[in-house]
Design an enzyme around this catalytic site. Sequence first.
Site, PDB file in Angstrom:
ATOM      1  N   GLU A   6      19.403 -79.564 -65.457  1.00 34.11           N
ATOM      2  CA  GLU A   6      19.528 -80.276 -64.180  1.00 34.11           C
ATOM      3  C   GLU A   6      18.176 -80.547 -63.540  1.00 34.11           C
ATOM      4  OE1 GLU A   6      22.383 -77.795 -62.048  1.00 34.11           O
ATOM      5  OE2 GLU A   6      24.042 -78.855 -63.008  1.00 34.11           O
ATOM      6  N   ASP A  42      31.437 -75.199 -66.045  1.00 37.42           N
ATOM      7  CA  ASP A  42      30.707 -74.838 -64.842  1.00 37.42           C
ATOM      8  C   ASP A  42      31.590 -74.175 -63.792  1.00 37.42           C
ATOM      9  OD1 ASP A  42      28.729 -74.601 -63.017  1.00 37.42           O
ATOM     10  OD2 ASP A  42      28.384 -76.739 -62.721  1.00 37.42           O
ATOM     11  N   GLU A  92      32.006 -71.933 -55.163  1.00 37.03           N
ATOM     12  CA  GLU A  92      31.683 -73.357 -55.221  1.00 37.03           C
ATOM     13  C   GLU A  92      32.905 -74.217 -55.539  1.00 37.03           C
ATOM     14  OE1 GLU A  92      28.608 -74.328 -58.000  1.00 37.03           O
ATOM     15  OE2 GLU A  92      28.741 -76.477 -57.598  1.00 37.03           O
TER      16      GLU A  92
HETATM   17  O1  GCW Z   1      27.459 -75.290 -60.624  1.00 37.49           O
HETATM   18  C1  GCW Z   1      26.236 -75.931 -60.672  1.00 37.49           C
HETATM   19  C2  GCW Z   1      25.878 -76.114 -59.248  1.00 37.49           C
HETATM   20  C3  GCW Z   1      24.398 -76.203 -58.997  1.00 37.49           C
HETATM   21  C4  GCW Z   1      23.734 -75.017 -59.659  1.00 37.49           C
HETATM   22  C5  GCW Z   1      24.024 -75.068 -61.147  1.00 37.49           C
HETATM   23  C6  GCW Z   1      23.437 -73.877 -61.904  1.00 37.49           C
HETATM   24  C7  GCW Z   1      21.827 -73.769 -58.954  1.00 37.49           C
HETATM   25  O2  GCW Z   1      26.563 -77.239 -58.765  1.00 37.49           O
HETATM   26  O3  GCW Z   1      24.201 -76.209 -57.620  1.00 37.49           O
HETATM   27  O4  GCW Z   1      22.350 -74.974 -59.417  1.00 37.49           O
HETATM   28  O5  GCW Z   1      25.398 -75.051 -61.379  1.00 37.49           O
HETATM   29  O6  GCW Z   1      24.197 -72.973 -62.196  1.00 37.49           O
HETATM   30  O7  GCW Z   1      22.273 -73.864 -62.197  1.00 37.49           O
END
Ligand code: GCW
Length: 679
Positions: free
Chosen positions: A285, A364, A392
């Site tokens: 990311e 995720d 989240e």
């Molecule tokens: O779930 C996603 C999140 C990001 C997060 C990423 C990760 C810290 O939306 O906000 O970044 O995973 O785990 O690195």
Amino acid sequence: DLTGVHPAWLPPGVFRAIGARRVLVLGDGPLTGTVRAEAEQACARHGGALEQDGTGSPDLVLALSAAAGQTPAARELLAGQGGSAVGEEGYLLARRDGVTVVLADDSAGLLYGLFHVVRLGEEAFTGERPAERHRPAARRRMLDHWDNIDVHPVMGQVERGYSGGSIFWRDGGPRGDLARVRAYARLLAATGVNAVTVNNVNVHATESRLLTDRLGDVAAIADEVRPYGIRVHLSVSFASPIRLGGLPTADPLDERVREWWARTTEQVYAAIPDFGGYVVKADSEGQPGPFAYGRSHADGANTLADALAPFGGVVHWRAFVYNHRQDWRDRSTDRARAAYDHFAPLDGRFRDNAILQVKHGPMDFQTREPVSPVIAAMPSTRLAVELQVTQEYTGQQRHVCYLAPMWKEVLGFGPWGADGRTVADVATGASGDGGGLVAVSNVGDDFYWTGHPLAQANLYAFGRLAWDPRLEPAALLDEWIDLTFAPAAGGDPGPLRRTLHALMDGSWRTYERYTAPLGVGFMVRPGHHYGPDVDGYEYTPWGTYHFADRDGAGVDRTRASGTGFTGQYPRPWSEVYESLGTCPDELLLFFHHVPYGHVLRDGATVIQHIYDTHFAGVEEVAESRRLWERADPGDPALHARVKELLDEQLRCAEEWRDQVNAYFFRRSGVPDARGRRIP
Ligand code: GCW
């Protein structure tokens, strides 16, 4: 006592049983002082006495084995065990002849033993108790804070934080008053957590500097948490040698880079001798990583591991590596495959002190995912399993969603391989030497720590499961309820316990019912991820699609006709997930694209299942809300906060129900067999 913050599971009353007695603490060691201070404070409050030496007749003895000789009760217990207690961080607990004894080899064990007695309350002082041995399942039990020092323009101060600002940082620097950090450490120690990462894995400019010129801020936090047996870890940028060291490269095999990490790490340990290590999110990311130099993630991790090794530190290297700029038209790329494709070939190439930190699912932190196949694929690598306590994708601490039942399913999943190992076995290792469990914290500077007062239970349960993955979620919930509410309820939170169980035990499944169906995931509002948006991610580069059309929905991840992801699992799972006949219904749309008329095991079609679960999920929330209205937690403000949140949960659940049902009704044209109104 700290004012301005809820006592969570350590209200003063939970120390009554200890504090009303004569307590003897024997031994030295860094945390023995903490144990003594806790006992002294409890005794001062509840009328007992802290004895000064072994000459009196204590009711409770907390002794290091080296000092056991000083009092008969501890001496006998130790002798009965053949002269050895339990090893690192463990403790023995017994009660004989009216004396309760906790015996440990190190002072951390003594502290954990003390908190065990706290959990038992009066029970610790009744009858006889044969010697029990307690040891943590894994050496490292860690919480990661996704906290920024500065307030990030999009993510706020705490990335995916739903409990206010950071407990560590404020106004661009460390919080002036670290009392709250100390209280946090104490709460964590009571659960068994022993490591904390103090900044976000997405390391921005200011936070990069925690490694060098702002190291003092980290040291100050370490000082606060150390008395509770907690070590501090730091998220660092892979590009630190460039960002901070002025080098032209961060190539992990470049001598200057290796040298920079070695020197910098030496300085870290000079400031924080018990520093835990680094956490790295690389090539993920947008974070920098070894790919830029044509190097592997093992090369990257090993360079940092080598710098940490002389000091006993570890690097937690995250396996969350995938292409977040995917073309949604490209059906051959499957985000679920990414971690395995990147990391499985590297098995055996990581240093001993490099821990590969793997998210529990391949995507995720969704409400429902299969277990990540990486966890079965790297027997020669130290793996840590990463969970998300911060909600989240599970209601963002506005919805009640007790996550321990999900974690328990994950941890108990298997068997993998001939020796029948489970996920928990992999994480804890054969003798506690695995990578352990890590979770993203749900704590902020909110009065209740976790925004939603009931979300405290998730933090509590994570720590306890990290200590012992065999513990049962419902029993952990009882523990949490009793500690948190019993003192206010005059010792017996019985009626409240029933209400909270009704609200919480099944809340993860309730949440699943009114959100994305059958394991397909997402369908959330892009960006902040709260509330429904069925197509929100469908035509985006993030790799999270449901592929619903007029005929059916789901992602074909089979080898026969799909992305081949099922092939990343060992047997029997590669077969179980491949076949429609054996794939569990709750993961059906994760692994298969099926017509709406496909019949599930309970006889319902997929489309009818979607309608039924969405109506049912909302009903369950409405029922929770009714129950809570009549509940009495002995704390009107807490009652009001939870009530308000349940109102919001109900509103949001209805929104989910109506959007999901309307979406699938419009796509499929199939009416609800029970004739309910679908907007
Ligand atoms: O779930 C996603 C999140 C990001 C997060 C990423 C990760 C810290 O939306 O906000 O970044 O995973 O785990 O690195």
